[in-house]
Structure formats: C-alpha cells, structure tokens
Scaffold this motif. Sequence first.
Motif, PDB file in Angstrom:
ATOM      1  N   GLY A 110     -12.651  61.349  42.992  1.00  0.00           N
ATOM      2  CA  GLY A 110     -13.393  62.156  41.974  1.00  0.00           C
ATOM      3  C   GLY A 110     -13.473  60.998  40.895  1.00  0.00           C
ATOM      4  O   GLY A 110     -14.065  61.168  39.789  1.00  0.00           O
ATOM      5  N   ASP A 111     -13.143  59.630  41.169  1.00  0.00           N
ATOM      6  CA  ASP A 111     -13.688  58.583  40.046  1.00  0.00           C
ATOM      7  C   ASP A 111     -14.913  58.357  40.313  1.00  0.00           C
ATOM      8  O   ASP A 111     -15.594  58.399  41.393  1.00  0.00           O
ATOM      9  CB  ASP A 111     -12.963  57.224  40.633  1.00  0.00           C
ATOM     10  N   PRO A 112     -15.587  58.119  38.946  1.00  0.00           N
ATOM     11  CA  PRO A 112     -17.239  57.844  39.350  1.00  0.00           C
ATOM     12  C   PRO A 112     -17.136  56.482  39.733  1.00  0.00           C
ATOM     13  O   PRO A 112     -16.545  55.332  39.373  1.00  0.00           O
ATOM     14  CB  PRO A 112     -17.502  57.635  37.525  1.00  0.00           C
ATOM     15  N   THR A 113     -17.515  56.366  40.992  1.00  0.00           N
ATOM     16  CA  THR A 113     -17.458  55.098  41.978  1.00  0.00           C
ATOM     17  C   THR A 113     -18.762  54.348  42.444  1.00  0.00           C
ATOM     18  O   THR A 113     -19.933  55.184  42.817  1.00  0.00           O
ATOM     19  CB  THR A 113     -16.846  55.336  43.332  1.00  0.00           C
ATOM     20  N   LEU A 114     -18.719  53.028  41.815  1.00  0.00           N
ATOM     21  CA  LEU A 114     -19.990  52.387  41.989  1.00  0.00           C
ATOM     22  C   LEU A 114     -19.752  51.292  42.990  1.00  0.00           C
ATOM     23  O   LEU A 114     -18.716  50.339  42.742  1.00  0.00           O
ATOM     24  CB  LEU A 114     -20.423  51.826  40.608  1.00  0.00           C
ATOM     25  N   TRP A 115     -20.596  50.982  44.077  1.00  0.00           N
ATOM     26  CA  TRP A 115     -20.473  49.791  44.780  1.00  0.00           C
ATOM     27  C   TRP A 115     -22.017  49.120  44.712  1.00  0.00           C
ATOM     28  O   TRP A 115     -22.677  49.736  45.433  1.00  0.00           O
ATOM     29  CB  TRP A 115     -19.979  50.305  46.293  1.00  0.00           C
ATOM     30  N   ASP A 168     -19.262  58.937  33.578  1.00  0.00           N
ATOM     31  CA  ASP A 168     -18.657  60.118  32.766  1.00  0.00           C
ATOM     32  C   ASP A 168     -17.494  59.410  32.016  1.00  0.00           C
ATOM     33  O   ASP A 168     -16.507  58.973  32.639  1.00  0.00           O
ATOM     34  CB  ASP A 168     -18.110  60.924  34.005  1.00  0.00           C
ATOM     35  N   LYS A 169     -17.673  59.367  30.672  1.00  0.00           N
ATOM     36  CA  LYS A 169     -16.779  58.629  29.910  1.00  0.00           C
ATOM     37  C   LYS A 169     -15.272  59.301  29.929  1.00  0.00           C
ATOM     38  O   LYS A 169     -14.292  58.769  29.077  1.00  0.00           O
ATOM     39  CB  LYS A 169     -17.154  58.310  28.519  1.00  0.00           C
ATOM     40  N   THR A 170     -15.094  60.533  30.406  1.00  0.00           N
ATOM     41  CA  THR A 170     -14.022  61.016  30.344  1.00  0.00           C
ATOM     42  C   THR A 170     -13.103  60.559  31.636  1.00  0.00           C
ATOM     43  O   THR A 170     -11.994  60.993  31.629  1.00  0.00           O
ATOM     44  CB  THR A 170     -13.977  62.557  30.390  1.00  0.00           C
ATOM     45  N   LYS A 171     -13.521  59.917  32.308  1.00  0.00           N
ATOM     46  CA  LYS A 171     -13.286  59.678  33.548  1.00  0.00           C
ATOM     47  C   LYS A 171     -13.120  57.953  33.848  1.00  0.00           C
ATOM     48  O   LYS A 171     -13.959  57.381  33.321  1.00  0.00           O
ATOM     49  CB  LYS A 171     -13.825  60.214  34.748  1.00  0.00           C
ATOM     50  N   GLU A 172     -12.105  57.547  34.574  1.00  0.00           N
ATOM     51  CA  GLU A 172     -11.727  56.148  34.747  1.00  0.00           C
ATOM     52  C   GLU A 172     -12.713  55.899  35.820  1.00  0.00           C
ATOM     53  O   GLU A 172     -12.795  56.307  37.033  1.00  0.00           O
ATOM     54  CB  GLU A 172     -10.460  55.834  34.937  1.00  0.00           C
ATOM     55  N   PRO A 173     -13.641  54.879  35.799  1.00  0.00           N
ATOM     56  CA  PRO A 173     -14.474  54.511  36.819  1.00  0.00           C
ATOM     57  C   PRO A 173     -13.727  53.488  37.782  1.00  0.00           C
ATOM     58  O   PRO A 173     -12.846  53.209  37.489  1.00  0.00           O
ATOM     59  CB  PRO A 173     -15.541  53.764  36.208  1.00  0.00           C
ATOM     60  N   PHE A 174     -14.398  53.435  39.129  1.00  0.00           N
ATOM     61  CA  PHE A 174     -13.997  52.443  39.949  1.00  0.00           C
ATOM     62  C   PHE A 174     -15.307  51.681  40.424  1.00  0.00           C
ATOM     63  O   PHE A 174     -16.208  52.413  40.865  1.00  0.00           O
ATOM     64  CB  PHE A 174     -13.330  53.241  41.242  1.00  0.00           C
ATOM     65  N   SER A 175     -15.183  50.373  40.447  1.00  0.00           N
ATOM     66  CA  SER A 175     -16.409  49.556  40.618  1.00  0.00           C
ATOM     67  C   SER A 175     -16.121  48.494  41.475  1.00  0.00           C
ATOM     68  O   SER A 175     -14.962  47.793  41.133  1.00  0.00           O
ATOM     69  CB  SER A 175     -17.042  49.263  39.317  1.00  0.00           C
TER      70      SER A 175
END
Length: 749
Positions: free
Chosen positions: A68-73, A28-35
């Motif tokens: 709510g961050d788009p989160t990738l592990w 979601d490009k409106t949000k800052e991701p966490f990876s």
Amino acid sequence: MDKTYTPQNEDKIYSLWETSGAFTPKIDKTKEPFSIILPPPNANEPLHAGHALYVVEDIMVRYHRMLGDPTLWLPGTDHAGIETQFVYEKHLKAEGKSRFDFDRDTLYKLIAEYVNKNRDIAVNQMKRLGFSLDWTRERFTLDEAHNQRVFAVFKKMCDDGLVYRDEKIVNYCTFCGTAFSNLEVVHKTVNSHLWYINYGPLEVATTRPETLLGDTAVAVNPSDPRYQKLIGTTITLPLIGRQIPIIGEESVSPEFGTGAVKVTPSHSPEDYDMAKKHGLEFVRIFDYDGKANSNVVDEKYIGLFPNQLRESVVKDLESAGILSKTVDYSHEVGHCYKCGRSIEPITAPQWFVKIRSLADKAIEVVKKDKVKIFPSRFKKDFLTWMKDIRDWPISRQIVWGHRIPVWYNLDENPDILVSYIDKNGQNISGYWKNLKDKYQEVALGLQTLLAPINAKYYFSKEEALKKSPLSKGDLEGLVLQETDTFDTWFSSGQWPYSTLGWEPDGNHSEDFKYFYPTSVLDTMWDILFFWVARMIMMGVYVTGEIPFKVAHMHSRVLDGKGQKMSKSKGNTINPLSIVEAHGADALRMALVIGVAPGSDIALSEDKIRAQRNFVNKIWNASRFVLMTLEKYPDAVFDLPKNLTNSSDQEIVDKLNKIITSTTSNIDKYKFGQAADDLYQFFWHDFCDVYLESTKNRDEKIIPVLKHVLITSLKLLHPFIPYVTETVYQELKSKLKSNEELLITSTWPR
RNA sequence: GACCGCUUAGCUCAGUUGGCUAGAGCAUUUCAUUGACAUUGAAAAGGUCAGUGGUUCAAGUCCACUAGCGGUCACCA
C-alpha cells in the motif's frame, strides 16, 4: 484452462497492468512512499543477462505496492557517452570512414539519429520482462530538462570554486582521442625490458627509453652516497644535447635499477609531481594523436608513434654506445578500457572537480549508515576508495554527451588551438591567432578546440560576445563553445534528483519533494565507484540530502559453469530468447532463487527449465483447485475460525510461517532465500502434501484451498508476476475474491 | 603492492544472530501413475562442509595460519 501454462499471453497481462494505472503512484502525503530510480540501460543496445537482474528491483517495487506504499519505479535510458560513440565509430569504420571525416555538429547528429532509431529496443525488452515501471515518467539522459540541470550544477560548482582547469598528467588514449579518469584505465602486466642508459657521470634505468627526448632532469635519492655530490650539477641529455639538472628526490629508491631516474614530467605522473616540486621544465614530446611532436623532437623522429619511437631511440642509443644493457622486466601498464590500447600519460588541459570536500561528506553519510550499503562488505570498499580519491577529470574529448557549457571569446584567447574541416574537406589545425580571417570556415567545420588553461570563458554565448572589446560590427560568431563533453558519470551522477524534478531555482517538482531521497538504489557492484559514489557525492552537494537510503549491490550473472559471459567466448545468454522459450517468470525466478546476496549467479538452461516447471506447477495446482470447485457448487468460501481437520490446520500454520518469513526476507534483501522458501512451500507443502490429502475429502476444503492458493499467489507475485496474475484472473470470480488485480492486491499478513 | 570474496553431494549453489540425523535444483538408481501437472509422484544413493590449530557445553557457521581459485583498487623508474 489448458494442461500447461503457455507464456505467450504475457504481454496481454502487461498491458492489463499498464492500462490499469498500477505503475503510476498517487502522491499521498499521509503515507511513506517507496521509490527506486532504474539504473538507465544504454539507449541503443539490447539488454543482456545482467539487465534482467532488474528483477530484484521489480520484486521490491511490487512488494511495496502491495503493502500500500505509494510506489514509484522510474525508468530511463542512458546516452552512454563513450560507449555509444565507440560503437558508432565501429560502424563508421565498416563504411571506411572515421570521426575525423565529420565536423562536430554533423557527427553528433549522426550518432543521435542512430541512438533514436534504436532507443525503444531496451524499453520494449524491459516491458517483456514484466518490469512494473512507471512509463509516464520515462527519462533520457539527454532530455533537455536534464541537460539544463546538469549545466546549472556545473555552474554552481564553478561558482563554489569546485571546478578548475589545469594542465595535469591525465590518462590519455590516443586512439579514442580522449582523456579518461583512473577508473577507466585497466592495468595489465606487460613483459618488457629495463634499459640501462649511460648519461656520463651516472647511469639510469628506464622502462620507457623513448621518453628520454622529453627528459628535463635526472633524480637520485639525496642520501645515496654514490650520487650525493652530483646533486645540483647538470648533465647533457644524450641524443638531444640539452642540459638538464640532477635533482635530489626522496621518493627515488636507491635499490631499484641504478638508483637514478630519468624525469619526464609530461609523460609520467610521478615525474610530473617531481617537476612541480622542483620547478622543472615540461617538454611534451607526443601530440594528442599519439605521434611525436614536431615542435620538440629531432626531424627524424617526427610523426612516430611511441613504440616506433622507442625502437628508433634504442637503436640510436646503441649506435652511440651508451646503451649499457637491457634486462627483461615485467610491470603494470595502464590500458584503455574501451579499445585496449596502452594509455599514454600526457599533460593536457582538462576540466577537474575538486573532490575532497565532496568525498568527505560522502564518507560521513556512509559511515553513519545514512546511506546503507548492502551487502555490507562493499561499505569498506567504498570508504577505502573515497579516502584516497583524487580530483575528478570531468572533460572528455568526444562529441556524444553533454557539451561543456562554456564559451570562449576568440579575441580574448588567440592561443586557442582549433581543428576543423575547411571548405575543401581538408582537416586543418592551427592557433586562432593565425586563422582570424577564416572564422566562418572554422565555426562551420569545427571539430575540436583546445584552450590553454588560462583561457577566459563565460557561461553563456551572449556574455562571451559582450566581453569582446576588440571585435566590432559582426560580433555574432567570434565565440566558440568548448568542444569537450562531460564524463558520462558527471551527468548520471545527478540522475536521482534530476529525474525527479529538482530545479536549480529551488522550484522543485512535487515528485522531487515527495519521492526524494529515494528508498533504494540497486545496481551491480562493478559501478560502485563510477556511479554510486558519484551519486552520493553529487546528491549531498546539490540537494543537501542523500540521494537514496540504501545502496543495494546485486549479483553478477555468469554462465552455467560459472564463467563470465562474453561475446568472444560465445557463452552469452540472451534474456529475451529465454523469455520467448520459457517465459519471463522462469527467467526471473532462475535469476533469484537460492542466490546469496552479492554473490555471483550461474545461470544455466537446467536452472531455467526447473523454474519453468515450477511456473507450470502453479498453473496446474490452480487448475486442480478449479476442478475441485466444480465438484462442490454449494461450498462456502469463508475460512472458519477453528479448523477441525489437522491437514487444514497444518497447511494454514505453514502458510502463516511463510508469510512472515517472506516478508522479513524481502525487507532484508534476501530475495534468494525468500524465493527458495516459497518454492519449497508451494511445491512440497501445498501441492505434494496438502492437495494430495484433499482428494478424498468433502467441501470443507474449499475455504482452505481458496485462502492458501490466493495468499500463495500474492506472496509469489513479486517474483513471478505473469503466471500469478494470469491464474488470479482465471480464478478470482470463481473463488469470490474481490480484489481486481493481483498487482494491486493487499500483501498478506 | 593493498584490500575483498570464494573453497559444502557428480555439477551449479543455499545454509539468517554458532544449537536437534548438513539442504535445494539438475544428474544417477528403483518403483508408481491413463483423473491437476510425464514440465508428475514416492523412495534411494551420494558430503570426515579445502587443510591445520584454537575459542566454546556445542563450529559448515567465530578466531589464527596455510593452500588453491576469483575479484577490486593502485602514479613506482
């Protein structure tokens, strides 16, 4: 609900999460991701207690997901080059075999089979520990896509002049049959002797009399009045009879020994440097199997190993009457970190990466905190190591790994030394120029090749074949690929951008564009130089960006008495047997609670039991809430704006405090503090004080109970996901809570 | 040799930028409890925060030195 919490249903909860898609983020490009990219555990081994500390990553990941961050592990496993080959060779030994019994391709296939058979061990265990990894993006360090990226980066480094071949002194383990970098050498104090040998006009003192056979000079300090006038003359090397020069060299200390040093350029790093400086000859007396080399030593010494050769040489020096004395002396000697045998410094053709420019950029990004190293004391270690870094030998003489993607045209390189198994099963070794009629056999049974440093090579087989002016007709095959593999860290140093889909042609994946640079890299401090440093250097060089914003060093797990766990001491703790006995949550909490950042963790049965009790406390508090609920079927669930009861007000105030402190502690990587505070809050403030106080009150407690319990479950969820989710699933409808799963619920504010 | 960390209750450890009688778990002692939980509750005992000196109104916390323990790095014959 049962009287006590039973962790036996944890795997059901895990599949509930997995099938819900919670582990897989939506871009979601409106949000800052966490990876976070998971440090890949070895593909073929069960996890040890240290791996269970990935829980620290799971805490961050679950927390950010709830924010709510788009989160990738992103999970993966490591082929673990020398580690795996070493283990596999032990298996072979048990069967009475060794690596020398197989050609290269066969050995590779055998190890690959062995690894594939065991590859899901670690994966299943990670799931059992509750790690919320996105399995749809699972990677392996020998995936074809990763291989191609590693090869492309190698080519780029060659094109940029960062890769070179040289015959330098390297740390060589003759038992493991491969060179190592400095980091893979462990220095041990060895009680030995200093031998004083009479060379005629002067006397030398040495810790390695056997290398005398390879001496090509004697060095003295040019300002030493005893020897000044000898500089420039030659003397006769004892036992050998060769004439060697006496050279003046500043680095020789007149105080040590006799002030005169024998110079063995092929077997000592200092002597190597001297030889380069003074243009001395190189005489390599040991072969890469560790035996005295038949080409240069006297017949009687041929085939002796270093310690045997030492005995023999000392004896001969004695009988020649030129061993003046032997004194006790203890010094540091490099040993192989895998097999423990002493390292033989030896000149060998190897592949190197020019590291200076890469290191300087890494220093810059770390100094400016573009990559923030946490805890900060490791920053200094990092910078100190980087400052004095030396070129990186990236070639290893093992088969299990990424085979270096260069091809030699044999016609162009007659001096390539090949070792192979012939059609009768014999090990043959020889120069290509003498084996020209045996191509099929060589190609089929190839074990290793050793190309001289000036050998011509190409980056594809086709190219190598084309440049074959001497070959006519049957071109196919008169080409051999390098048999060396890359240092494992050369491949895993590229893990962050490779796993996300960086492409050499610039056509990067959406994942790469969105999730890179990653947010946090978490690993134990013991691989700060091996891995973290390499990832920073490679990441900046290849992608022009840092690979991660924070490098978080987690703790080391020790046994209950603070001793290092080891199989030989018998004090290892198997994380999975703890999970079986007490549940994953108890283990997770025990690994985190009260642990200061970067400090060691003493993991004891007591501590685990205490946390299991805590998990059970949560279970029972929830049971109590459920029972209370049944007493008041008509209760409302909305928290009133003003609380009239002081106990209600107090617990809500405390809850608000704990929300703030937990959030800030997780943000600051103070997981130990966060867990500790939550433990105190839940057990003491909520259960012992507040719940007790509700026992003789009316239905006005219901909205407070609902609010505090659900909020607590959320705060605790990153740490102990199973019990919190289990309880939430029991309670959510009865408490009229509209969030489906705790894992994807909203973090309290 | 260089650098880093640790030394707080019997044991294993917390103690964020110096600030009210120094905390937790386990262990110990006493008492309670068959109604959420014995995987429980209430309470007690237990520490001159390794030592010495310094900075400060105030030091477990900052500085210096000493001692002990542990670690990392390192091509010295």
